[in-house]
Design a protein around this motif. Structure first.
Motif, PDB file in Angstrom:
ATOM      1  N   UNK A 112      17.242  96.667  26.000  1.00 45.10           N
ATOM      2  CA  UNK A 112      18.569  97.296  26.158  1.00 45.10           C
ATOM      3  C   UNK A 112      19.379  96.686  27.293  1.00 45.10           C
ATOM      4  N   UNK A 113      18.696  95.930  28.172  1.00 48.37           N
ATOM      5  CA  UNK A 113      19.408  95.428  29.356  1.00 48.37           C
ATOM      6  C   UNK A 113      20.244  94.199  29.004  1.00 48.37           C
ATOM      7  N   UNK A 114      21.417  94.096  29.585  1.00 46.70           N
ATOM      8  CA  UNK A 114      22.218  92.866  29.452  1.00 46.70           C
ATOM      9  C   UNK A 114      22.326  92.219  30.826  1.00 46.70           C
ATOM     10  N   UNK A 115      22.161  90.905  30.853  1.00 46.57           N
ATOM     11  CA  UNK A 115      22.311  90.155  32.101  1.00 46.57           C
ATOM     12  C   UNK A 115      23.762  89.725  32.246  1.00 46.57           C
ATOM     13  N   UNK A 116      24.342  90.041  33.378  1.00 50.86           N
ATOM     14  CA  UNK A 116      25.728  89.648  33.640  1.00 50.86           C
ATOM     15  C   UNK A 116      25.723  88.680  34.815  1.00 50.86           C
ATOM     16  N   UNK A 117      26.288  87.500  34.613  1.00 57.07           N
ATOM     17  CA  UNK A 117      26.330  86.502  35.683  1.00 57.07           C
ATOM     18  C   UNK A 117      27.768  86.284  36.125  1.00 57.07           C
ATOM     19  N   UNK A 118      27.960  86.301  37.417  1.00 61.83           N
ATOM     20  CA  UNK A 118      29.298  86.033  37.943  1.00 61.83           C
ATOM     21  C   UNK A 118      29.258  84.775  38.797  1.00 61.83           C
ATOM     22  N   UNK A 119      30.218  83.877  38.535  1.00 60.79           N
ATOM     23  CA  UNK A 119      30.273  82.627  39.306  1.00 60.79           C
ATOM     24  C   UNK A 119      30.785  82.894  40.711  1.00 60.79           C
ATOM     25  N   UNK A 120      30.159  82.222  41.651  1.00 67.03           N
ATOM     26  CA  UNK A 120      30.600  82.344  43.037  1.00 67.03           C
ATOM     27  C   UNK A 120      31.959  81.674  43.210  1.00 67.03           C
ATOM     28  N   UNK A 121      32.691  82.073  44.216  1.00 72.12           N
ATOM     29  CA  UNK A 121      33.898  81.332  44.568  1.00 72.12           C
ATOM     30  C   UNK A 121      33.474  80.029  45.233  1.00 72.12           C
ATOM     31  N   UNK A 122      34.228  78.937  45.017  1.00 76.81           N
ATOM     32  CA  UNK A 122      33.798  77.622  45.528  1.00 76.81           C
ATOM     33  C   UNK A 122      33.434  77.646  47.006  1.00 76.81           C
ATOM     34  N   UNK A 123      34.207  78.366  47.793  1.00 76.58           N
ATOM     35  CA  UNK A 123      33.952  78.350  49.246  1.00 76.58           C
ATOM     36  C   UNK A 123      32.667  79.080  49.631  1.00 76.58           C
ATOM     37  N   UNK A 124      32.112  79.851  48.690  1.00 77.08           N
ATOM     38  CA  UNK A 124      30.867  80.571  48.991  1.00 77.08           C
ATOM     39  C   UNK A 124      29.627  79.864  48.441  1.00 77.08           C
ATOM     40  N   UNK A 125      29.847  78.773  47.723  1.00 76.49           N
ATOM     41  CA  UNK A 125      28.710  78.083  47.089  1.00 76.49           C
ATOM     42  C   UNK A 125      27.608  77.690  48.083  1.00 76.49           C
ATOM     43  N   UNK A 126      27.964  77.152  49.263  1.00 73.83           N
ATOM     44  CA  UNK A 126      26.869  76.720  50.158  1.00 73.83           C
ATOM     45  C   UNK A 126      26.241  77.863  50.957  1.00 73.83           C
ATOM     46  N   UNK A 127      26.747  79.079  50.806  1.00 67.97           N
ATOM     47  CA  UNK A 127      26.240  80.172  51.651  1.00 67.97           C
ATOM     48  C   UNK A 127      24.996  80.800  51.027  1.00 67.97           C
ATOM     49  N   UNK A 128      23.940  80.873  51.805  1.00 73.99           N
ATOM     50  CA  UNK A 128      22.801  81.672  51.348  1.00 73.99           C
ATOM     51  C   UNK A 128      22.130  82.333  52.553  1.00 73.99           C
ATOM     52  N   UNK A 129      21.364  83.388  52.262  1.00 75.10           N
ATOM     53  CA  UNK A 129      20.779  84.197  53.342  1.00 75.10           C
ATOM     54  C   UNK A 129      19.826  83.374  54.190  1.00 75.10           C
ATOM     55  N   UNK A 130      19.156  82.410  53.590  1.00 75.39           N
ATOM     56  CA  UNK A 130      18.157  81.674  54.366  1.00 75.39           C
ATOM     57  C   UNK A 130      18.825  80.807  55.443  1.00 75.39           C
ATOM     58  N   UNK A 131      20.000  80.261  55.127  1.00 78.51           N
ATOM     59  CA  UNK A 131      20.751  79.506  56.140  1.00 78.51           C
ATOM     60  C   UNK A 131      21.185  80.443  57.271  1.00 78.51           C
ATOM     61  N   UNK A 132      21.637  81.632  56.895  1.00 81.54           N
ATOM     62  CA  UNK A 132      22.057  82.612  57.923  1.00 81.54           C
ATOM     63  C   UNK A 132      20.870  82.965  58.827  1.00 81.54           C
ATOM     64  N   UNK A 133      19.705  83.134  58.231  1.00 80.71           N
ATOM     65  CA  UNK A 133      18.507  83.463  59.037  1.00 80.71           C
ATOM     66  C   UNK A 133      18.184  82.326  60.012  1.00 80.71           C
ATOM     67  N   UNK A 134      18.287  81.101  59.516  1.00 82.17           N
ATOM     68  CA  UNK A 134      18.007  79.933  60.376  1.00 82.17           C
ATOM     69  C   UNK A 134      18.963  79.872  61.554  1.00 82.17           C
ATOM     70  N   UNK A 135      20.243  80.096  61.255  1.00 79.98           N
ATOM     71  CA  UNK A 135      21.249  80.037  62.328  1.00 79.98           C
ATOM     72  C   UNK A 135      20.973  81.160  63.335  1.00 79.98           C
ATOM     73  N   UNK A 136      20.677  82.359  62.813  1.00 80.07           N
ATOM     74  CA  UNK A 136      20.415  83.505  63.686  1.00 80.07           C
ATOM     75  C   UNK A 136      19.207  83.254  64.579  1.00 80.07           C
ATOM     76  N   UNK A 137      18.151  82.750  63.959  1.00 80.70           N
ATOM     77  CA  UNK A 137      16.903  82.470  64.678  1.00 80.70           C
ATOM     78  C   UNK A 137      17.130  81.516  65.845  1.00 80.70           C
ATOM     79  N   UNK A 138      18.081  80.612  65.651  1.00 81.14           N
ATOM     80  CA  UNK A 138      18.344  79.594  66.666  1.00 81.14           C
ATOM     81  C   UNK A 138      19.570  79.901  67.533  1.00 81.14           C
ATOM     82  N   UNK A 139      20.027  81.139  67.447  1.00 77.80           N
ATOM     83  CA  UNK A 139      21.101  81.584  68.328  1.00 77.80           C
ATOM     84  C   UNK A 139      22.474  81.023  68.014  1.00 77.80           C
ATOM     85  N   UNK A 140      22.688  80.546  66.764  1.00 80.19           N
ATOM     86  CA  UNK A 140      24.001  79.990  66.391  1.00 80.19           C
ATOM     87  C   UNK A 140      24.972  81.069  65.940  1.00 80.19           C
ATOM     88  N   UNK A 141      26.175  80.613  65.535  1.00 80.20           N
ATOM     89  CA  UNK A 141      27.251  81.528  65.140  1.00 80.20           C
ATOM     90  C   UNK A 141      27.195  81.783  63.633  1.00 80.20           C
TER      91      UNK A 141
END
Ligand code: ADP
Length: 158
Positions: A112-141
């Motif tokens: 019964x489930x339907x998968x819905x996929x939404x495309x990211x906006x181009x400016x958000x393509x390189x953003x992911x949580x793991x990069x944010x964690x790396x920056x945070x871990x190293x005291x970056x902005x």
């Protein structure tokens, strides 16, 4: 029938990419549950209670959004929530290939489930949580990558 969707993820932490997908998808559903999947084998960087708190702050202005967390299979959780849609964001062809197989298996488990996929906006393509964690871990902005409302809270967490 109410249109209920689940947006599952780790949200470790929530990013501008997640926020944008939720804001653009919210009008499509009666209810959208942003649900943190808790995986006992995969230790998160930020604690669950903080991840929930930040999501609640980011989406406090949207009436049809609920924040939750779950253990176990996403499809079992969807069944419990009476959700008929699983929402996922797509950044790249690698995302697509991964999501295609997960989505097709989920549909086999719960037809019964339907998968819905939404495309990211181009400016958000390189953003992911793991990069944010790396920056945070190293005291970056991290402020370029996470929602403005919680940027200070995430940055201050240690
Ligand atoms: P998971 O560990 O399940 O991939 P995430 O928290 O990383 O969980 O992501 C949750 C959902 O958000 C996934 O569908 C993912 O593709 C999507 N997503 C993550 N980052 C972005 C982004 N920058 N733009 C659009 N969608 C994104």
């Amino acid at each position: 029938m109410k249109r209920i969707a689940v947006f599952p993820g780790s949200f470790d932490p929530v990013t501008k990419g997640h926020e944008n997908i939720v804001r653009r998808s919210a009008p499509l559903f009666d209810e959208l549950v942003v649900a943190i999947g808790v995986n006992a084998d995969k230790k998160s960087y930020f604690p669950l209670d903080k991840r929930v708190e930040w999501l609640k702050i980011v989406f406090a202005d949207l009436k049809n959004i609920r924040i939750d967390h779950y253990h176990g299979l996403t499809v079992d959780y969807c069944l419990k929530q009476n959700a008929n849609y699983i929402l996922r964001g797509l950044r790249t062809s690698a995302d697509f290939e991964f999501e295609r197989s997960v989505g097709q298996v989920n549909k086999m488990l719960y037809p019964q489930i339907e998968n819905i996929f939404m495309l990211t906006r181009p400016e958000h393509t390189p953003i992911n949580s793991s990069i944010v964690r790396d920056i945070h871990r190293n005291g970056g902005d991290i402020s370029l990558f996470v929602p403005e409302l919680v940027s200070g809270l995430i940055e201050a967490w240690q």
